[in-house]
Design an enzyme around this catalytic site. Structure first.
Site, PDB file in Angstrom:
ATOM      1  N   LYS A  21       0.850  -1.203   0.000  1.00 10.36           N
ATOM      2  CA  LYS A  21       0.000   0.000   0.000  1.00 10.36           C
ATOM      3  C   LYS A  21       0.881   1.248   0.000  1.00 10.36           C
ATOM      4  O   LYS A  21       0.627   2.202  -0.740  1.00 10.36           O
ATOM      5  CB  LYS A  21      -0.940  -0.018   1.220  1.00 10.36           C
ATOM      6  CG  LYS A  21      -2.029  -1.071   1.105  1.00 10.36           C
ATOM      7  CD  LYS A  21      -2.826  -1.287   2.385  1.00 10.36           C
ATOM      8  CE  LYS A  21      -3.819  -2.443   2.179  1.00 10.36           C
ATOM      9  NZ  LYS A  21      -4.632  -2.767   3.350  1.00 10.36           N
ATOM     10  N   GLN A  34      -4.850  -1.281   9.490  1.00 10.17           N
ATOM     11  CA  GLN A  34      -4.750  -2.627   8.938  1.00 10.17           C
ATOM     12  C   GLN A  34      -5.353  -3.643   9.906  1.00 10.17           C
ATOM     13  O   GLN A  34      -5.086  -3.617  11.106  1.00 10.17           O
ATOM     14  CB  GLN A  34      -3.270  -2.963   8.646  1.00 10.17           C
ATOM     15  CG  GLN A  34      -3.051  -4.275   7.928  1.00 10.17           C
ATOM     16  CD  GLN A  34      -3.634  -4.303   6.518  1.00 10.17           C
ATOM     17  OE1 GLN A  34      -3.727  -3.283   5.853  1.00 10.17           O
ATOM     18  NE2 GLN A  34      -4.016  -5.481   6.062  1.00 10.17           N
ATOM     19  N   ASP A  57     -11.181   2.832   3.844  1.00 10.16           N
ATOM     20  CA  ASP A  57     -11.571   1.419   3.808  1.00 10.16           C
ATOM     21  C   ASP A  57     -13.089   1.270   3.682  1.00 10.16           C
ATOM     22  O   ASP A  57     -13.582   0.180   3.409  1.00 10.16           O
ATOM     23  CB  ASP A  57     -11.136   0.722   5.108  1.00 10.16           C
ATOM     24  CG  ASP A  57      -9.873  -0.108   4.938  1.00 10.16           C
ATOM     25  OD1 ASP A  57      -9.643  -0.618   3.822  1.00 10.16           O
ATOM     26  OD2 ASP A  57      -9.134  -0.249   5.927  1.00 10.16           O
TER      27      ASP A  57
HETATM   28  N1  GUN Z   1      -6.988  -6.809   6.182  1.00  8.41           N
HETATM   29  C1  GUN Z   1      -7.371  -7.614   5.153  1.00  8.41           C
HETATM   30  N2  GUN Z   1      -8.024  -6.901   4.216  1.00  8.41           N
HETATM   31  C2  GUN Z   1      -8.063  -5.627   4.647  1.00  8.41           C
HETATM   32  C3  GUN Z   1      -8.596  -4.423   4.102  1.00  8.41           C
HETATM   33  O1  GUN Z   1      -9.192  -4.380   3.015  1.00  8.41           O
HETATM   34  N3  GUN Z   1      -8.415  -3.315   4.862  1.00  8.41           N
HETATM   35  C4  GUN Z   1      -7.782  -3.339   6.059  1.00  8.41           C
HETATM   36  N4  GUN Z   1      -7.674  -2.189   6.726  1.00  8.41           N
HETATM   37  N5  GUN Z   1      -7.274  -4.427   6.587  1.00  8.41           N
HETATM   38  C5  GUN Z   1      -7.418  -5.569   5.876  1.00  8.41           C
END
Ligand code: GUN
Length: 315
Positions: A62, A106, A129
């Site tokens: 990311k 996350q 998100d």
């Molecule tokens: N962990 C697994 N997928 C995601 C996601 O799309 N966003 C976040 N913040 N954590 C994750």
């Protein structure tokens, strides 16, 4: 020739998630450049609590993608034993920070932290998100909002591949807050008829056999078997599972020399929730890897620019 025969003889189209993600990223880069002319640099804060190896890989990707597109990223890595109060205080600071447009925490979080309380502490306008209840609610009533990245990526794959949605029978297998629920809502909002199932659904095949578009996000490798797929269906596989037993590789990829060579070299291969033997019955499918997975980060970048624009009344 009967329609059934025509469909079963068609060569299925591979829906190339990597190529679609590259297209979206190029569009995001253009939007970032347009903002730069106004003196705006979108900022994304990524919060990784602790050191879960899989999360570290996701977060690294990311941050890397942000840099490639001209988005400023701020990586915060509090230790696994941070208190919930301290994490809430950190989010409160990010919420009011002028340079930050998007905030991503996350998941999963350590057990002593209540995930819902953390997600609700993110300013909905910076919630890239789309996990805050305000954004979940907005999606539900079809209002413009920040929406979860993986389901948004699924919709992009369908749109950009010219696959019609309105009026079609869709089956979503998976009921998670991150994928299954929002994806089914997005399909419904676009006029599809949607059945939502999951791995505990009794007689799952009775539902999947009706699907013109079958979306699967369960984390069960090969859950969907050929007899569960109607000829000509579009298959969207969100699962990314690691196979590390030779017997499983033999079972799912008996004739795939490439995959077996990868297994011999690395000790594991990736596969989705849809058995690859289903592909030949479909009209189009997303492969694993190289399908939907590639879209999640592209849509995160898209959401960050969207949040930057919305915050300034530009969206
Ligand atoms: N962990 C697994 N997928 C995601 C996601 O799309 N966003 C976040 N913040 N954590 C994750």
């Amino acid at each position: 020739m009967a329609l059934h025969d025509i469909l079963t003889r068609m060569t299925p189209k591979v829906l190339d998630g990597t190529a679609i993600a590259a297209e979206i990223k190029a569009e995001v880069r253009h939007s970032v450049e347009a903002l730069a002319h106004r003196g705006i640099v979108p900022g994304l804060a990524v919060v990784l609590v602790g050191s879960d190896p899989a999360s570290e890989v996701y977060v690294r990707n990311k941050v890397k993608s942000s840099g490639e597109l001209g988005i400023r990223s701020l990586l915060l890595t509090p230790a696994a034993d941070i208190t919930e109060a301290k994490l809430l205080a950190l989010l409160a600071e990010l919420n009011v920070c002028e340079d930050i447009d998007g905030i991503l925490v996350q998941l999963p979080l350590p057990k002593h932290i209540e995930t819902r309380r953390i997600l609700e502490a993110v300013d909905p306008g910076k919630d890239v998100d789309g996990f805050h209840p305000v954004n979940v609610g907005r999606l539900q009533i079809g209002q413009e909002s920040l929406v979860p990245c993986t389901p948004a990526g699924i919709m992009q794959v369908l749109h950009r591949s010219g696959i019609p949605i309105a009026g079609r029978d869709c089956v979503m297998v998976g009921r998670s807050d991150i994928v299954g629920k929002p994806a089914s809502t997005m399909l419904l909002n676009e006029g599809a008829t949607v059945a939502v199932c999951h791995k505990g659904t009794r007689d799952l095949a009775a539902y999947t056999q009706r699907a013109e578009i079958l979306v699967v996000a369960t984390g069960v490798p090969g859950l969907i078997q050929p007899e569960m797929v109607t000829p000509g269906a579009v298959l969207i596989d969100v699962g990314i599972n690691r196979l590390d037993r030779a017997a499983d590789v033999e079972r799912f990829f008996p004739a795939d020399e490439g995959r077996r060579a990868t297994f011999a070299k690395r000790g594991f291969v990736l596969m989705g929730d849809i058995d690859p033997r289903c592909y030949e019955r479909s009209s189009a499918y997303t492969p694993v890897p190289g399908g939907v997975g590639a879209l999640t980060i592209a849509m995160l970048m898209h959401n960050t620019v969207k949040a930057a624009r919305m915050r300034r009344g530009l969206a």
